[in-house]
Motif scaffolding. Sequence first.
Motif, short mmCIF file in Angstrom:
data_model
loop_
_atom_site.label_atom_id
_atom_site.label_comp_id
_atom_site.label_asym_id
_atom_site.label_seq_id
_atom_site.Cartn_x
_atom_site.Cartn_y
_atom_site.Cartn_z
N ILE A 91 -11.93 -3.00 1.71
CA ILE A 91 -11.53 -3.18 0.31
C ILE A 91 -10.44 -2.18 -0.04
N GLY A 92 -9.68 -2.45 -1.10
CA GLY A 92 -8.63 -1.52 -1.55
C GLY A 92 -7.62 -1.30 -0.44
N GLY A 93 -7.35 -0.05 -0.14
CA GLY A 93 -6.38 0.27 0.90
C GLY A 93 -6.82 -0.16 2.29
N SER A 153 -13.20 1.16 7.00
CA SER A 153 -13.50 1.99 5.84
C SER A 153 -13.22 3.44 6.22
N LYS A 154 -12.25 4.00 5.50
CA LYS A 154 -11.86 5.38 5.80
C LYS A 154 -13.05 6.32 5.56
N GLY A 156 -16.14 5.37 5.11
CA GLY A 156 -17.36 4.86 5.75
C GLY A 156 -18.52 4.73 4.79
N THR A 158 -18.10 3.03 1.49
CA THR A 158 -17.81 2.09 0.40
C THR A 158 -18.83 0.95 0.34
N THR A 161 -17.92 -2.82 1.47
CA THR A 161 -17.73 -2.96 2.91
C THR A 161 -19.06 -2.79 3.65
N GLY A 221 -5.86 5.87 1.87
CA GLY A 221 -6.14 4.45 2.05
C GLY A 221 -4.97 3.53 1.74
N ARG A 222 -4.42 3.65 0.53
CA ARG A 222 -3.39 2.67 0.12
C ARG A 222 -2.05 2.90 0.80
N GLU A 305 -3.38 3.15 -8.55
CA GLU A 305 -4.23 4.26 -8.10
C GLU A 305 -3.43 5.56 -7.92
N GLN A 450 -7.56 9.44 -6.15
CA GLN A 450 -7.96 8.38 -7.07
C GLN A 450 -9.30 8.74 -7.71
N LYS A 457 -18.48 4.25 -9.07
CA LYS A 457 -19.25 4.48 -7.84
C LYS A 457 -20.47 5.34 -8.13
#
Length: 490
Positions: A91-93, A153-154, A156, A158, A161, A221-222, A305, A450, A457
């Motif tokens: 997701i996202g980045g 997932s950077k 791990g 999220t 995901t 991420g992005r 972001e 961000q 979250k």
Amino acid sequence: MQKITFDFNNMLDHSIGGLHGVTPSDMQELSGRIKDAHEHLTGLMASPVARKTLSLEWVELPLQGEKMIDEVRSLAKEIAAKFDNVVSLGIGGSYLGLKAAQDALCAPYYNEFKALRKGRPRIYFEGNNLDPETLRALLKNLDPKKTFVIVISKSGETTETKAALMVIEAWLKKHVGAKFGRRILAITDPTSGSLRKKVDQEQAKDTLSFRSLPLLKGVGGRFSELNIGLLHLALAGVDIARIFEGALAMRERCLSPDLAGNPAYMYAALHTILYRKKGKSIAIVMPFSEALKSTADWYVQLLAESLGKKYARKIEIANDGTEAWRADASKVVNVGRTPVACRGTNDLHSIQQNNIEGENNKAVTFIRVKKFARDLKIPGGKDILSGRSYSGLLELAQEATEWALARESRPSCTITLPEISPYYWGGLLFFFEMATAFEGELLGVNAFDQPGVEGYKHYMYFKLGKPGLPEATIKEIKDNPLIKDQRYIL
Ligand code: PA5
């Protein structure tokens, strides 16, 4: 070799007047800050330590060598030889850049038609929402024996995901048995996070299970498409080396101190003036190309972001000269242009009415393509459309939109790609990344964190009973429940 061009005529007073357009004196006023921002940013980018600690390592991604490309290619070849479907979770980045690449650089309807895929697997994206219908429908219709999963997932951690991976794992286990982990590859932080922990546990049991590719340190991420997206690009048969070449050519232009020769600086400077002095707080991104719509979506995340920030950036300099960036709690700024992605000509019958006659608080960025790989001629003899090409009409529609906006003193600019190819797409990505980093400098915010994403979250984690939440967070949520007075619900 033709270049990507950035045409900013219609952002200037000579085209739309000084009330809404940028004047020479506006530029003059900003010139000192532009110079400082260039020196600060390029100084940091030249330092390997600063790049890692301040998340600027993305600037080096196009310099990754042939060896790395070959490794990714051979992994992709191995996967493509065995599987008809790949499901990419993220997701996202960890998603938007991949989707942007696939839509831009693979044939339209890539997944639907075998002839267009040229023997490559279909690629689906999941784990980018918590909508129960899509993943369910996908798994019901995919053949698990012919499906490979890449989880990205950077952190791990999220939720979206992680949930999708848990569902897919159970599905694979049920249909292919104990060795299901051999059909999963993870792209995550090399040392931390629960996905990393899982990878290490599975690998300890079976080295072919949950193989993984590392994320590079200092790449947020992005800004990470040219890191986390490479396996996906190789699977889709995209020429990664050409993407790097295009990004590198753009990098050279975008590191130049000369504003007149630096499209990213110019883009950032003009938008900063339009935003801060002329009230253009909405950023409309309108590619005139179906293939580039997802690239506009990717840019929406990049801009939102990176620059949508509550606090100003505080720079702390240590004795050895290294910088640390903090959010300055004493300086609430609440800045950031609001990005909106749309596409021509589709949205000329939608948002464009508001762009032209609604509040004059927008700046439009058009993305044009000079030459399409394949064109379509309209048949028939007597109609004004007869004999015209689709690409010609598209070009005319973009020109007409630009004209109509200028007539109403609405600023716009046009980025033109000679064609949609890995080379120019890589250049476009780098252009937007550099422009965003520079705009962050001009706004005085940290473009590489961000913190605002954390709010939802934390609330979810609290309600889900995640252990280890900070006491202050728990107290804040407990003391401030959502108000749902039934009198105000009809
Ligand atoms: O730009 C970012 O850092 C974010 O958009 C992340 O990419 C996104 O939140 C997903 O995070 P992760 O890759 O840790 O699952």
